[in-house]
Design a protein around this motif. Structure first.
Motif, mmCIF file in Angstrom:
data_model
loop_
_atom_site.group_PDB
_atom_site.id
_atom_site.type_symbol
_atom_site.label_atom_id
_atom_site.label_comp_id
_atom_site.label_asym_id
_atom_site.label_seq_id
_atom_site.Cartn_x
_atom_site.Cartn_y
_atom_site.Cartn_z
ATOM 1 N N ASP A 1 -16.450 -69.684 -80.672
ATOM 2 C CA ASP A 1 -16.845 -71.047 -80.312
ATOM 3 C C ASP A 1 -16.860 -71.957 -81.536
ATOM 4 O O ASP A 1 -16.375 -73.093 -81.485
ATOM 5 N N VAL A 2 -17.414 -71.469 -82.636
ATOM 6 C CA VAL A 2 -17.520 -72.297 -83.844
ATOM 7 C C VAL A 2 -16.140 -72.595 -84.424
ATOM 8 O O VAL A 2 -15.824 -73.745 -84.758
ATOM 9 N N MET A 3 -15.293 -71.573 -84.546
ATOM 10 C CA MET A 3 -13.979 -71.752 -85.169
ATOM 11 C C MET A 3 -13.092 -72.711 -84.385
ATOM 12 O O MET A 3 -12.333 -73.483 -84.969
ATOM 13 N N SER A 4 -13.169 -72.647 -83.054
ATOM 14 C CA SER A 4 -12.261 -73.445 -82.232
ATOM 15 C C SER A 4 -12.932 -74.673 -81.633
ATOM 16 O O SER A 4 -12.276 -75.426 -80.902
ATOM 17 N N GLY A 5 -14.210 -74.881 -81.929
ATOM 18 C CA GLY A 5 -14.921 -75.979 -81.289
ATOM 19 C C GLY A 5 -15.009 -75.798 -79.784
ATOM 20 O O GLY A 5 -15.104 -76.765 -79.034
ATOM 21 N N GLY A 6 -14.973 -74.536 -79.336
ATOM 22 C CA GLY A 6 -15.028 -74.230 -77.915
ATOM 23 C C GLY A 6 -13.689 -74.313 -77.205
ATOM 24 O O GLY A 6 -13.594 -74.002 -76.008
ATOM 25 N N VAL A 7 -12.620 -74.686 -77.934
ATOM 26 C CA VAL A 7 -11.310 -74.868 -77.304
ATOM 27 C C VAL A 7 -10.747 -73.541 -76.788
ATOM 28 O O VAL A 7 -9.971 -73.523 -75.820
ATOM 29 N N HIS A 8 -11.157 -72.416 -77.384
ATOM 30 C CA HIS A 8 -10.649 -71.127 -76.895
ATOM 31 C C HIS A 8 -10.989 -70.921 -75.421
ATOM 32 O O HIS A 8 -10.245 -70.243 -74.700
ATOM 33 N N ARG A 9 -12.081 -71.494 -74.971
ATOM 34 C CA ARG A 9 -12.445 -71.389 -73.555
ATOM 35 C C ARG A 9 -11.436 -72.137 -72.679
ATOM 36 O O ARG A 9 -11.077 -71.668 -71.590
ATOM 37 N N ILE A 10 -10.984 -73.302 -73.136
ATOM 38 C CA ILE A 10 -9.978 -74.075 -72.403
ATOM 39 C C ILE A 10 -8.667 -73.298 -72.363
ATOM 40 O O ILE A 10 -7.978 -73.255 -71.328
ATOM 41 N N TRP A 11 -8.291 -72.670 -73.491
ATOM 42 C CA TRP A 11 -7.064 -71.872 -73.536
ATOM 43 C C TRP A 11 -7.131 -70.710 -72.540
ATOM 44 O O TRP A 11 -6.160 -70.416 -71.845
ATOM 45 N N LYS A 12 -8.268 -70.040 -72.490
ATOM 46 C CA LYS A 12 -8.409 -68.902 -71.580
ATOM 47 C C LYS A 12 -8.403 -69.359 -70.122
ATOM 48 O O LYS A 12 -7.860 -68.656 -69.248
ATOM 49 N N ASP A 13 -8.981 -70.528 -69.863
ATOM 50 C CA ASP A 13 -8.903 -71.069 -68.503
ATOM 51 C C ASP A 13 -7.455 -71.433 -68.150
ATOM 52 O O ASP A 13 -7.008 -71.224 -67.013
ATOM 53 N N ALA A 14 -6.706 -71.958 -69.131
ATOM 54 C CA ALA A 14 -5.285 -72.260 -68.899
ATOM 55 C C ALA A 14 -4.506 -70.983 -68.606
ATOM 56 O O ALA A 14 -3.581 -70.981 -67.774
ATOM 57 N N MET A 15 -4.889 -69.912 -69.261
ATOM 58 C CA MET A 15 -4.261 -68.610 -69.002
ATOM 59 C C MET A 15 -4.486 -68.198 -67.543
ATOM 60 O O MET A 15 -3.559 -67.761 -66.855
#
Length: 250
Positions: free
Chosen positions: A41-55
């Motif tokens: 969460d810290v490294m990506s500003g939470g964007v990894h969650r958006i990427w995983k949802d896109a997956m």
């Protein structure tokens, strides 16, 4: 008679023997396991969650499907898959037992316990019979595999005919200036965050370096096709900071 040189690979920017890499990767993830989700969460500003949802949006899980989530760590992808599918089964496989232990502690793991298996295993030698799974996912893990092409071949083997491969991984930005700015952030900020939050600068230095050593989108697409997958495509996420690769066992 000259000696045959040992097979080597990269561990970040360091060249190591192939038989050393898995143990060193295990060491990295054992060290960061307890803080892994927070650091994402810290490294990506939470964007990894958006990427995983896109997956999941592209994957479109269906009820009753069987998922193999390789390098599945703390279960992020498997939890999303089961929620989207409604019902089904997910096997989370990871080389590092400590990551699986952290995954089992999550609330989602308790709620979905009857639909989940947690298995310690190697992506290059999966402990499953051929034609077993409907879907194979690997999220931010294939760059840590000693021989990614072997992992793709194993993915093809264990998928049923008609099965789907999907890989989410950090990738390369097409714009050199943007890539340079992203590199400056990665190398100067992320290891410091690792030290502050996880007490481990070296592991996050490795993770940043491993991203730079991973093939670009087109090269990896060729690897997916070489493994036998048909209708192989990719989509860039956040301008190419990450990419989704998809293929089918036709």
């Amino acid at each position: 008679m000259t000696d045959t040189p040992e097979n080597t690979t990269h561990f970040g920017f360091e060249t190591v023997r192939e038989d050393e890499k898995a143990g060193r990767v295990q060491g990295v993830f054992s060290s960061v396991a307890s803080k892994y989700d927070i650091m994402n969460d810290v490294m990506s500003g939470g964007v990894h969650r958006i990427w995983k949802d896109a997956m999941m949006d592209w994957l479109a899980p269906r009820p009753g499907q069987r998922l193999l989530d390789v390098a599945g760590g703390t279960g992020d992808i498997s939890f999303r898959f089961l929620k989207r599918a409604g019902y089904g089964h997910a096997t989370v496989l990871d080389l590092t037992e400590q990551m699986l232990i952290e995954g089992r502690k999550r609330a989602e793991a308790e709620q979905m316990s009857s639909s989940l298996d947690w298995v310690v295993g190697d992506a290059m030698a999966l402990p499953f019979e051929a034609n077993t799974f409907d879907v194979y996912t690997i999220s931010f893990g294939i760059r840590n595999v000693t021989r990614p092409q072997d992992a793709l071949a194993e993915a093809y083997r264990v998928l049923k005919p008609g099965g789907r491969l999907m890989v989410l991984e950090f990738s390369q930005l097409p714009n050199p200036a943007m890539q340079a700015a992203y590199d400056a952030y990665s190398f100067n900020v992320i290891p410091r965050m690792g030290q502050m939050i996880a007490g481990d600068r070296d592991s996050y230095q490795y993770l940043v370096e491993s991203i730079r050593k991973f093939p670009d989108q087109e090269t990896f697409l060729g690897m997916v096709r070489d493994a036998g997958f048909g209708n192989a495509k990719y989509r860039n996420l956040t301008l190419g900071v990450a990419a989704l690769h998809s293929g089918w066992k036709l």
